[in-house]
Design a protein around this motif. Structure first.
Motif, PDB file in Angstrom:
ATOM      1  N   LYS A  21       0.840  -1.166   0.165  1.00 44.14           N
ATOM      2  CA  LYS A  21      -0.082   0.072   0.016  1.00 44.14           C
ATOM      3  C   LYS A  21       0.850   1.318   0.164  1.00 44.14           C
ATOM      4  O   LYS A  21       0.640   2.203  -0.670  1.00 44.14           O
ATOM      5  N   ALA A  22       2.044   1.305   1.033  1.00 44.96           N
ATOM      6  CA  ALA A  22       2.970   2.485   0.996  1.00 44.96           C
ATOM      7  C   ALA A  22       3.409   2.686  -0.322  1.00 44.96           C
ATOM      8  O   ALA A  22       3.446   3.787  -0.748  1.00 44.96           O
ATOM      9  N   PHE A  23       4.103   1.582  -1.135  1.00 43.62           N
ATOM     10  CA  PHE A  23       4.641   1.549  -2.215  1.00 43.62           C
ATOM     11  C   PHE A  23       3.817   2.176  -3.534  1.00 43.62           C
ATOM     12  O   PHE A  23       4.021   3.087  -4.188  1.00 43.62           O
ATOM     13  N   TYR A  24       2.443   1.502  -3.525  1.00 41.95           N
ATOM     14  CA  TYR A  24       1.518   2.140  -4.550  1.00 41.95           C
ATOM     15  C   TYR A  24       1.252   3.508  -4.442  1.00 41.95           C
ATOM     16  O   TYR A  24       0.759   4.076  -5.378  1.00 41.95           O
ATOM     17  N   VAL A  25       0.786   3.775  -3.098  1.00 41.64           N
ATOM     18  CA  VAL A  25      -0.016   4.995  -2.981  1.00 41.64           C
ATOM     19  C   VAL A  25       1.210   6.009  -2.785  1.00 41.64           C
ATOM     20  O   VAL A  25       1.055   7.022  -3.400  1.00 41.64           O
ATOM     21  N   ASP A  26       2.167   5.871  -1.965  1.00 39.55           N
ATOM     22  CA  ASP A  26       2.986   6.875  -1.537  1.00 39.55           C
ATOM     23  C   ASP A  26       4.281   7.139  -2.356  1.00 39.55           C
ATOM     24  O   ASP A  26       4.465   8.214  -2.919  1.00 39.55           O
ATOM     25  N   ARG A  27       4.748   5.892  -3.005  1.00 34.49           N
ATOM     26  CA  ARG A  27       5.896   6.049  -4.194  1.00 34.49           C
ATOM     27  C   ARG A  27       5.237   6.090  -5.464  1.00 34.49           C
ATOM     28  O   ARG A  27       5.892   7.038  -6.129  1.00 34.49           O
ATOM     29  N   LEU A  28       4.482   5.407  -5.882  1.00 39.33           N
ATOM     30  CA  LEU A  28       4.034   5.550  -7.163  1.00 39.33           C
ATOM     31  C   LEU A  28       2.919   6.704  -7.427  1.00 39.33           C
ATOM     32  O   LEU A  28       2.714   7.126  -8.602  1.00 39.33           O
ATOM     33  N   GLY A  29       2.316   7.090  -6.449  1.00 38.57           N
ATOM     34  CA  GLY A  29       1.141   8.124  -6.522  1.00 38.57           C
ATOM     35  C   GLY A  29      -0.335   7.750  -6.977  1.00 38.57           C
ATOM     36  O   GLY A  29      -1.139   8.451  -7.237  1.00 38.57           O
ATOM     37  N   PHE A  30      -0.446   6.090  -6.838  1.00 37.72           N
ATOM     38  CA  PHE A  30      -2.006   5.720  -7.210  1.00 37.72           C
ATOM     39  C   PHE A  30      -2.797   6.101  -6.099  1.00 37.72           C
ATOM     40  O   PHE A  30      -2.482   6.361  -4.941  1.00 37.72           O
ATOM     41  N   ARG A  31      -4.013   6.481  -6.701  1.00 32.15           N
ATOM     42  CA  ARG A  31      -5.057   6.751  -5.746  1.00 32.15           C
ATOM     43  C   ARG A  31      -5.583   5.456  -4.925  1.00 32.15           C
ATOM     44  O   ARG A  31      -5.720   4.535  -5.327  1.00 32.15           O
ATOM     45  N   LEU A  32      -5.648   5.843  -3.675  1.00 33.63           N
ATOM     46  CA  LEU A  32      -6.332   4.824  -2.613  1.00 33.63           C
ATOM     47  C   LEU A  32      -7.965   4.675  -2.870  1.00 33.63           C
ATOM     48  O   LEU A  32      -8.441   5.979  -2.386  1.00 33.63           O
ATOM     49  N   ASP A  33      -8.353   3.817  -3.285  1.00 28.84           N
ATOM     50  CA  ASP A  33      -9.813   3.677  -3.858  1.00 28.84           C
ATOM     51  C   ASP A  33     -10.436   2.958  -2.503  1.00 28.84           C
ATOM     52  O   ASP A  33     -11.466   3.375  -2.252  1.00 28.84           O
ATOM     53  N   ALA A  34      -9.965   1.958  -1.799  1.00 29.51           N
ATOM     54  CA  ALA A  34     -10.489   1.433  -0.867  1.00 29.51           C
ATOM     55  C   ALA A  34      -9.615   0.433   0.220  1.00 29.51           C
ATOM     56  O   ALA A  34      -8.240  -0.009  -0.389  1.00 29.51           O
ATOM     57  N   VAL A  88      -8.904  -6.324   1.762  1.00 23.36           N
ATOM     58  CA  VAL A  88      -8.865  -5.709   0.349  1.00 23.36           C
ATOM     59  C   VAL A  88      -8.444  -4.495   0.069  1.00 23.36           C
ATOM     60  O   VAL A  88      -9.193  -3.623   0.758  1.00 23.36           O
ATOM     61  N   ILE A  89      -7.427  -4.278  -0.709  1.00 23.01           N
ATOM     62  CA  ILE A  89      -7.026  -2.737  -0.936  1.00 23.01           C
ATOM     63  C   ILE A  89      -7.104  -2.650  -2.564  1.00 23.01           C
ATOM     64  O   ILE A  89      -6.739  -3.466  -3.186  1.00 23.01           O
ATOM     65  N   GLN A  90      -7.607  -1.497  -3.019  1.00 16.79           N
ATOM     66  CA  GLN A  90      -7.671  -1.173  -4.288  1.00 16.79           C
ATOM     67  C   GLN A  90      -7.238   0.092  -4.562  1.00 16.79           C
ATOM     68  O   GLN A  90      -7.435   1.359  -3.871  1.00 16.79           O
ATOM     69  N   VAL A  91      -6.297   0.177  -5.373  1.00 17.88           N
ATOM     70  CA  VAL A  91      -5.599   1.309  -5.769  1.00 17.88           C
ATOM     71  C   VAL A  91      -5.753   1.344  -7.460  1.00 17.88           C
ATOM     72  O   VAL A  91      -5.766   0.684  -8.151  1.00 17.88           O
ATOM     73  N   THR A  92      -5.460   2.851  -8.029  1.00 15.05           N
ATOM     74  CA  THR A  92      -5.528   3.046  -9.306  1.00 15.05           C
ATOM     75  C   THR A  92      -4.745   3.945  -9.818  1.00 15.05           C
ATOM     76  O   THR A  92      -4.514   5.215  -8.968  1.00 15.05           O
ATOM     77  N   PRO A  93      -3.974   3.717 -10.869  1.00 15.46           N
ATOM     78  CA  PRO A  93      -2.779   4.562 -11.217  1.00 15.46           C
ATOM     79  C   PRO A  93      -3.434   5.936 -11.965  1.00 15.46           C
ATOM     80  O   PRO A  93      -4.889   5.907 -12.139  1.00 15.46           O
ATOM     81  N   PRO A  94      -3.001   7.099 -11.736  1.00 20.53           N
ATOM     82  CA  PRO A  94      -3.453   8.374 -12.116  1.00 20.53           C
ATOM     83  C   PRO A  94      -3.925   8.077 -13.494  1.00 20.53           C
ATOM     84  O   PRO A  94      -3.129   7.676 -14.432  1.00 20.53           O
ATOM     85  N   GLY A  95      -5.246   8.645 -13.897  1.00 20.10           N
ATOM     86  CA  GLY A  95      -5.706   8.662 -15.238  1.00 20.10           C
ATOM     87  C   GLY A  95      -6.124   7.123 -15.808  1.00 20.10           C
ATOM     88  O   GLY A  95      -6.576   7.027 -16.980  1.00 20.10           O
ATOM     89  N   SER A  96      -6.345   6.064 -15.111  1.00 21.94           N
ATOM     90  CA  SER A  96      -6.439   4.880 -15.569  1.00 21.94           C
ATOM     91  C   SER A  96      -7.702   4.263 -15.150  1.00 21.94           C
ATOM     92  O   SER A  96      -8.323   4.827 -14.060  1.00 21.94           O
ATOM     93  N   ALA A  97      -8.314   3.598 -16.303  1.00 18.74           N
ATOM     94  CA  ALA A  97      -9.719   3.045 -15.822  1.00 18.74           C
ATOM     95  C   ALA A  97      -9.515   1.592 -15.311  1.00 18.74           C
ATOM     96  O   ALA A  97     -10.425   1.038 -14.779  1.00 18.74           O
ATOM     97  N   CYS A  98      -8.247   1.117 -14.986  1.00 19.39           N
ATOM     98  CA  CYS A  98      -8.032  -0.180 -14.608  1.00 19.39           C
ATOM     99  C   CYS A  98      -7.185   0.082 -13.298  1.00 19.39           C
ATOM    100  O   CYS A  98      -6.451   0.583 -13.046  1.00 19.39           O
ATOM    101  N   SER A  99      -7.782  -0.770 -12.197  1.00 19.49           N
ATOM    102  CA  SER A  99      -7.397  -0.703 -10.893  1.00 19.49           C
ATOM    103  C   SER A  99      -6.473  -1.982 -10.484  1.00 19.49           C
ATOM    104  O   SER A  99      -6.609  -2.941 -11.069  1.00 19.49           O
ATOM    105  N   LEU A 100      -5.968  -1.942  -9.446  1.00 17.28           N
ATOM    106  CA  LEU A 100      -5.079  -3.177  -8.793  1.00 17.28           C
ATOM    107  C   LEU A 100      -5.881  -3.347  -7.550  1.00 17.28           C
ATOM    108  O   LEU A 100      -6.371  -2.202  -6.662  1.00 17.28           O
TER     109      LEU A 100
END
Length: 148
Positions: free
Chosen positions: A19-32, A42-54
């Protein structure tokens, strides 16, 4: 019938580290971030501008952490993306292009240092890994091929 890829389930060993890597380092949005019980988070993150989440977490996949390789994040300026991720503490390899000029080989085979000489869309890449070893590529696309 449309079919859209909207979620990729990512195997990780340490949910909070991921979570820290994807949100803090990569700047992905934390959705849930839902903790249902000790064995299910369950953690969901989304890259900036993407319609696909992780999605990653505890109890969401039986796949081994570090198993995914070849995930692509599309950027419009590969050099800027590499610089920004490097400033955020991400170890990025590249930019590079493939010797064939078509796509990139698996691993580091055929890599030529530097961006595509003509900065052709789809021709420049960079690579990095998350803390579990899941492999990512950045690919520069400034003009999409017809139909994409």
């Amino acid at each position: 019938m449309d079919m859209k890829l909207e979620v990729v389930v990512l195997p990780v060993t340490d949910v909070d580290r991921a979570k820290a890597f994807y949100v803090d380092r990569l700047g992905f949005r934390l959705d849930a971030d839902f903790t249902v019980d000790d064995g299910y988070r369950v953690i969901q993150v989304t890259p900036p501008g993407s319609a696909c989440s992780l999605i990653f977490g505890t109890g969401v996949t039986a796949a081994a952490p570090g198993l995914l390789d070849g995930l692509h994040l599309i950027v419009t300026d590969i050099e800027q993306a590499v610089a920004e991720l490097t400033e955020r503490g991400v170890a990025v390899e590249g930019p590079f292009r493939d010797a064939t000029g078509v796509f990139h080989h698996a691993g580091t085979i055929g890599r030529v240092a530097g961006v595509h000489p003509e900065r052709r869309s789809y021709g420049s890449f960079a690579a990095f890994h998350d803390p579990d070893g899941n492999g990512w590529f950045l690919q520069e696309i400034t003009q999409r091929a017809p139909g994409r």
